[in-house]
Design a protein around this motif. Structure first.
Motif, PDB file in Angstrom:
ATOM      1  N   GLN A  28      17.922  28.755  -2.804  1.00 31.89           N
ATOM      2  CA  GLN A  28      18.488  30.234  -2.533  1.00 31.89           C
ATOM      3  C   GLN A  28      18.533  31.040  -3.616  1.00 31.89           C
ATOM      4  O   GLN A  28      18.258  32.129  -3.933  1.00 31.89           O
ATOM      5  CB  GLN A  28      19.674  30.099  -1.474  1.00 31.89           C
ATOM      6  N   VAL A  29      19.315  30.190  -4.604  1.00 31.92           N
ATOM      7  CA  VAL A  29      19.460  30.980  -5.978  1.00 31.92           C
ATOM      8  C   VAL A  29      18.312  31.260  -6.763  1.00 31.92           C
ATOM      9  O   VAL A  29      18.250  32.491  -7.233  1.00 31.92           O
ATOM     10  CB  VAL A  29      20.127  29.997  -6.711  1.00 31.92           C
ATOM     11  N   ALA A  30      17.403  30.416  -6.621  1.00 28.16           N
ATOM     12  CA  ALA A  30      16.087  30.667  -7.388  1.00 28.16           C
ATOM     13  C   ALA A  30      15.312  31.811  -6.520  1.00 28.16           C
ATOM     14  O   ALA A  30      14.684  32.745  -7.164  1.00 28.16           O
ATOM     15  CB  ALA A  30      15.026  29.540  -7.220  1.00 28.16           C
ATOM     16  N   SER A  31      15.307  31.894  -5.303  1.00 29.81           N
ATOM     17  CA  SER A  31      14.794  33.037  -4.571  1.00 29.81           C
ATOM     18  C   SER A  31      15.440  34.582  -4.931  1.00 29.81           C
ATOM     19  O   SER A  31      14.708  35.374  -5.278  1.00 29.81           O
ATOM     20  CB  SER A  31      14.827  32.810  -2.893  1.00 29.81           C
ATOM     21  N   SER A  32      16.797  34.496  -5.237  1.00 29.13           N
ATOM     22  CA  SER A  32      17.589  35.459  -5.506  1.00 29.13           C
ATOM     23  C   SER A  32      17.115  35.874  -7.158  1.00 29.13           C
ATOM     24  O   SER A  32      16.915  37.167  -7.166  1.00 29.13           O
ATOM     25  CB  SER A  32      18.999  35.346  -5.353  1.00 29.13           C
ATOM     26  N   ILE A  46      17.029  32.472 -19.624  1.00 31.67           N
ATOM     27  CA  ILE A  46      18.066  31.695 -18.892  1.00 31.67           C
ATOM     28  C   ILE A  46      19.020  32.655 -17.898  1.00 31.67           C
ATOM     29  O   ILE A  46      19.351  33.475 -18.324  1.00 31.67           O
ATOM     30  CB  ILE A  46      18.867  30.945 -19.868  1.00 31.67           C
ATOM     31  N   TYR A  47      19.301  32.178 -16.583  1.00 28.84           N
ATOM     32  CA  TYR A  47      20.180  32.551 -15.848  1.00 28.84           C
ATOM     33  C   TYR A  47      21.308  31.528 -15.710  1.00 28.84           C
ATOM     34  O   TYR A  47      21.036  30.326 -15.483  1.00 28.84           O
ATOM     35  CB  TYR A  47      19.500  33.068 -14.268  1.00 28.84           C
ATOM     36  N   GLU A  48      22.511  32.004 -15.295  1.00 25.31           N
ATOM     37  CA  GLU A  48      23.659  31.204 -15.091  1.00 25.31           C
ATOM     38  C   GLU A  48      24.158  31.552 -13.889  1.00 25.31           C
ATOM     39  O   GLU A  48      24.577  32.630 -13.333  1.00 25.31           O
ATOM     40  CB  GLU A  48      24.712  31.355 -16.107  1.00 25.31           C
ATOM     41  N   ALA A  49      24.362  30.399 -12.876  1.00 18.83           N
ATOM     42  CA  ALA A  49      24.917  30.414 -11.585  1.00 18.83           C
ATOM     43  C   ALA A  49      25.909  29.246 -11.337  1.00 18.83           C
ATOM     44  O   ALA A  49      25.379  28.083 -11.551  1.00 18.83           O
ATOM     45  CB  ALA A  49      23.747  30.830 -10.563  1.00 18.83           C
ATOM     46  N   ASP A  50      27.109  29.453 -11.295  1.00 19.64           N
ATOM     47  CA  ASP A  50      28.204  28.556 -11.038  1.00 19.64           C
ATOM     48  C   ASP A  50      28.240  27.726 -12.263  1.00 19.64           C
ATOM     49  O   ASP A  50      28.419  28.133 -13.208  1.00 19.64           O
ATOM     50  CB  ASP A  50      28.026  27.786  -9.590  1.00 19.64           C
ATOM     51  N   THR A  63       5.899  32.270 -12.381  1.00 17.03           N
ATOM     52  CA  THR A  63       7.088  31.855 -12.845  1.00 17.03           C
ATOM     53  C   THR A  63       7.223  30.351 -12.551  1.00 17.03           C
ATOM     54  O   THR A  63       7.186  29.939 -11.699  1.00 17.03           O
ATOM     55  CB  THR A  63       8.174  32.768 -12.224  1.00 17.03           C
ATOM     56  N   TYR A  64       7.892  29.857 -13.547  1.00 21.96           N
ATOM     57  CA  TYR A  64       8.068  28.189 -13.692  1.00 21.96           C
ATOM     58  C   TYR A  64       9.596  28.191 -13.934  1.00 21.96           C
ATOM     59  O   TYR A  64      10.170  28.606 -15.053  1.00 21.96           O
ATOM     60  CB  TYR A  64       7.280  27.503 -14.791  1.00 21.96           C
ATOM     61  N   LEU A  65      10.253  27.397 -13.172  1.00 18.53           N
ATOM     62  CA  LEU A  65      11.680  27.782 -13.168  1.00 18.53           C
ATOM     63  C   LEU A  65      12.301  26.369 -12.866  1.00 18.53           C
ATOM     64  O   LEU A  65      11.826  25.644 -12.326  1.00 18.53           O
ATOM     65  CB  LEU A  65      12.562  28.653 -11.855  1.00 18.53           C
ATOM     66  N   CYS A  66      13.434  25.746 -13.648  1.00 15.33           N
ATOM     67  CA  CYS A  66      14.015  24.659 -13.220  1.00 15.33           C
ATOM     68  C   CYS A  66      15.563  25.011 -13.523  1.00 15.33           C
ATOM     69  O   CYS A  66      15.940  25.942 -14.182  1.00 15.33           O
ATOM     70  CB  CYS A  66      13.651  23.259 -14.308  1.00 15.33           C
ATOM     71  N   ALA A  67      16.479  24.007 -13.024  1.00 18.95           N
ATOM     72  CA  ALA A  67      17.633  24.171 -12.956  1.00 18.95           C
ATOM     73  C   ALA A  67      18.433  22.772 -13.365  1.00 18.95           C
ATOM     74  O   ALA A  67      17.888  21.613 -12.880  1.00 18.95           O
ATOM     75  CB  ALA A  67      18.453  24.691 -11.566  1.00 18.95           C
ATOM     76  N   ALA A  68      19.597  22.956 -14.326  1.00 20.58           N
ATOM     77  CA  ALA A  68      20.250  21.742 -14.630  1.00 20.58           C
ATOM     78  C   ALA A  68      21.648  22.065 -15.179  1.00 20.58           C
ATOM     79  O   ALA A  68      21.820  23.225 -15.004  1.00 20.58           O
ATOM     80  CB  ALA A  68      19.407  21.184 -15.943  1.00 20.58           C
ATOM     81  N   GLU A  69      22.407  21.240 -15.123  1.00 17.13           N
ATOM     82  CA  GLU A  69      23.876  21.307 -15.693  1.00 17.13           C
ATOM     83  C   GLU A  69      23.894  22.014 -16.803  1.00 17.13           C
ATOM     84  O   GLU A  69      22.988  22.057 -17.764  1.00 17.13           O
ATOM     85  CB  GLU A  69      24.869  20.167 -15.338  1.00 17.13           C
TER      86      GLU A  69
END
Length: 210
Positions: A28-32, A46-50, A63-69
């Motif tokens: 959901q965050v990625a879609s937004s 870079i985007y920051e969420a929580d 667009t290539y996207l990945c999430a990590a801490e």
């Protein structure tokens, strides 16, 4: 900590994604985030969420996207994305619509197995520091540009107020001049009347005296 989520998207449409954690609603965050990502040129951001960072790499309109801490290495995150780009670029270039089921399975497998290119720890730390400094500088430049736009607006309003003040001053001078002439005329008329009265009185006095 490993990469928690990754996806490949074209425009606002996620073509394929993979998650290795149930902690957050990454999809959901990625879609937004995709609604705010321009694909007109190649770049990374870079985007920051929580408590998570979403690393974005845009290449050839994809667009290539990945999430990590937040404490995850930026260099490792982008190496991970570069590894996926190198292994899936032939799919994204040749595919104008959604991937086939087989392509999605192959890309998901690549996402699962990819760990990025091996890097030296010290170099990784140095690169992370450089990337962080670069992000701060970009953010500062964006803030300066925003303030510049506000200053431009203030300057325009100031110029408008100055023009209005000049117009008001000119109008005031005209009105003042108009009433000055009018008062001067009344004074002349009043002086003439007083003069006539005085002359008349003098004439009457002379006549009576003789």
């Amino acid at each position: 900590m490993p990469i928690l989520y990754s996806c490949v998207a074209r425009g606002k449409n996620i073509l394929v994604d993979h998650t290795s954690s149930n902690e957050g609603s990454f999809s959901q965050v990625a879609s937004s985030a995709l609604h705010n990502i321009s694909t007109s040129s190649d770049y990374k951001t870079i985007y920051e969420a929580d408590q998570y960072l979403f690393f974005v790499y845009v290449k050839s309109g994809v667009t290539y996207l990945c999430a990590a801490e937040k404490d995850y290495s930026r260099t490792k995150a982008y190496d991970y994305l570069l590894d996926i780009i190198e292994k899936t670029e032939s799919y994204t270039v040749s595919q104008d619509s959604e991937f086939t089921q087989q392509q999605r399975e192959e890309i998901t497998k690549i996402m699962t197995n990819s760990s990025g290119k091996p890097v030296n720890t010290k170099l990784t730390k140095l690169q992370d520091d450089v990337d962080e400094l670069q992000d701060i500088m970009i953010h500062n430049v964006e803030q300066i540009l925003k303030r510049g736009d506000k200053l431009d607006d203030l300057m325009e309003k100031s110029d408008l107020l100055e023009l209005q003040a000049q117009s008001f001053a000119k109008t005031t001078k005209k009105v003042h001049k108009k009433y000055w002439y009018k008062n001067a005329r009344y004074k002349v008329i009043l002086g003439v009347i007083i003069g006539i009265v005085v002359v008349t009185i003098l004439v009457i006095i002379i006549v009576v005296a003789t």
